[in-house]
Design an enzyme around this catalytic site. Structure first.
Site, PDB file in Angstrom:
ATOM      1  CG  ASP A  46      -0.410  -0.099   2.520  1.00 24.08           C
ATOM      2  OD1 ASP A  46       0.830  -0.126   2.624  1.00 24.08           O
ATOM      3  OD2 ASP A  46      -1.172  -0.142   3.508  1.00 24.08           O
ATOM      4  CB  SER A  47       4.584   1.686  -0.039  1.00 23.46           C
ATOM      5  OG  SER A  47       4.779   0.539  -0.846  1.00 23.46           O
ATOM      6  CG  ASP A  85       0.255  -4.057   1.960  1.00 23.63           C
ATOM      7  OD1 ASP A  85       0.236  -4.899   2.884  1.00 23.63           O
ATOM      8  OD2 ASP A  85       1.102  -3.157   1.877  1.00 23.63           O
ATOM      9  CE  LYS A 114       3.047  -5.921   3.818  1.00 32.01           C
ATOM     10  NZ  LYS A 114       2.460  -4.774   4.535  1.00 32.01           N
ATOM     11  CD  GLU A 116       0.235  -1.855   7.816  1.00 25.50           C
ATOM     12  OE1 GLU A 116      -0.016  -1.075   8.760  1.00 25.50           O
ATOM     13  OE2 GLU A 116       0.677  -1.471   6.719  1.00 25.50           O
ATOM     14  CD  GLU A 184       7.430  -0.407   7.952  1.00 22.42           C
ATOM     15  OE1 GLU A 184       6.555  -1.165   7.491  1.00 22.42           O
ATOM     16  OE2 GLU A 184       7.576   0.781   7.575  1.00 22.42           O
TER      17      GLU A 184
HETATM   18  O1  KIV Z   1       3.480  -1.114   1.670  1.00 20.05           O
HETATM   19  C1  KIV Z   1       4.637  -1.515   1.705  1.00 20.05           C
HETATM   20  O2  KIV Z   1       5.441  -1.243   0.803  1.00 20.05           O
HETATM   21  C2  KIV Z   1       5.032  -2.325   2.850  1.00 20.05           C
HETATM   22  C3  KIV Z   1       6.464  -2.722   2.988  1.00 20.05           C
HETATM   23  C4  KIV Z   1       7.408  -1.632   3.000  1.00 20.05           C
HETATM   24  C5  KIV Z   1       6.672  -3.733   4.050  1.00 20.05           C
HETATM   25  O3  KIV Z   1       4.207  -2.692   3.622  1.00 20.05           O
END
Ligand code: KIV
Length: 281
Positions: A46-47, A85, A114, A116, A184
């Site tokens: 989600d970055s 994500d 993924k 969190e 992280e």
């Molecule tokens: O969203 C992302 O890029 C991440 C990683 C940096 C672990 O969650």
């Protein structure tokens, strides 16, 4: 064709003391090149909210946007294991709703999702998802989706007590069926201790050298995203300069008639050219 990476490949690598590599990818060509380079896991993180879409935090991306980028990455990669994500808000209003969104990303081609956080609600989502066939990667330590409750970009697990708390959460994720967990912004010693005490692989994102894998944001390591660089990122390229210099050169060439050249154009054949000339006369 190289053999596809699976959850079993990653577990075997941990068991054999081999590290695996993970990078974020958001588009077809990047996924293709990272896959060709041998990166084991591609994360549609989600970055992308920040580094691709220009939002000011990761929480602003939605499930539909995530789907578009997940599909592009899936089309680009053959060998790498693809993790998507779960965006902020996509698993917050009940397990059924979370499962609908998990299945949505799985149908886009993601091999896993993924999520969190470490609390009972998260563990129950992990258990349900794994039980229904979608592997889950956990994410502990600094969790960007909890930025407002954490209160800033703060290192997590800085005391023995905090380290043991992260280990407890990681063990719950492991018991719920998670196949790996990202740590992280955690001190290296704490991450090493957590890694030694888990059966599943840990993935360091600014958690030092002793995790089972490493992940960073590809736009950071390629020098494309330039607004800030976390301490734990190593810049392997300077794509910002490549793009800037290329665009400046193109601008110059267009304005000076240097682009396109003879080699970059299509031509009429001789007879059509003569006819056209006669029209003009
Ligand atoms: O969203 C992302 O890029 C991440 C990683 C940096 C672990 O969650």
């Amino acid at each position: 064709m190289l053999k596809k990476v699976t959850v079993n490949t990653l577990q075997k690598m941990k068991d054999n003391g081999e590290k695996f590599s993970m990078l974020t990818a958001y588009d077809y060509p990047t996924a293709k090149y990272l896959d060709e380079a041998g990166i084991d896991v591609l994360l549609v993180g989600d970055s992308l909210a920040m580094v691709i879409l220009g939002y000011d935090n990761t929480g602003k991306i939605g499930i539909e946007e995530m789907s578009v980028f997940t599909k592009a990455v899936v089309r680009g990669a053959n060998r790498a294991f693809i993790v998507a994500d779960m965006p902020f808000g996509s698993y917050h209003s009940g397990i059924d709703n979370a499962m609908a969104n998990i299945c949505h990303l799985a149908k886009c081609g993601a091999n896993a999702v993924k999520i969190e956080g470490g609390n009972d609600y998260i563990y129950s989502i992990v258990e349900r998802s794994v039980g229904l066939g979608v592997p889950v990667m956990g994410h502990l330590g600094f969790t960007p989706q909890f930025l407002n409750t954490i209160g800033g970009y703060n290192i997590q697990g800085k005391t023995v007590e905090a380290t043991l708390e992260i280990l407890k959460q990681a063990k719950h994720l492991e018991e719920a069926g998670a196949f790996a967990v990202v740590l992280e912004m955690v001190p290296e010693e704490s991450a090493a201790y957590i890694t030694q005490n888990l059966k599943i692989p840990t993935v360091s994102c600014g958690a030092g050298r002793f995790c089972d894998a490493q992940v960073i944001v590809s736009d950071d390591m390629l020098g494309k995203f330039s607004e800030f660089k976390p301490k734990f990122v190593r810049k392997y390229a300077d794509l910002k300069s490549v793009i800037l210099n290329s665009a400046k050169q193109y601008d110059f060439d267009v304005k000076n008639g240097n682009f396109p050249s003879e080699d970059e154009i299509y031509k009429l054949n001789d007879s059509e050219r003569m006819q056209l000339l006669s029209y003009q006369n």
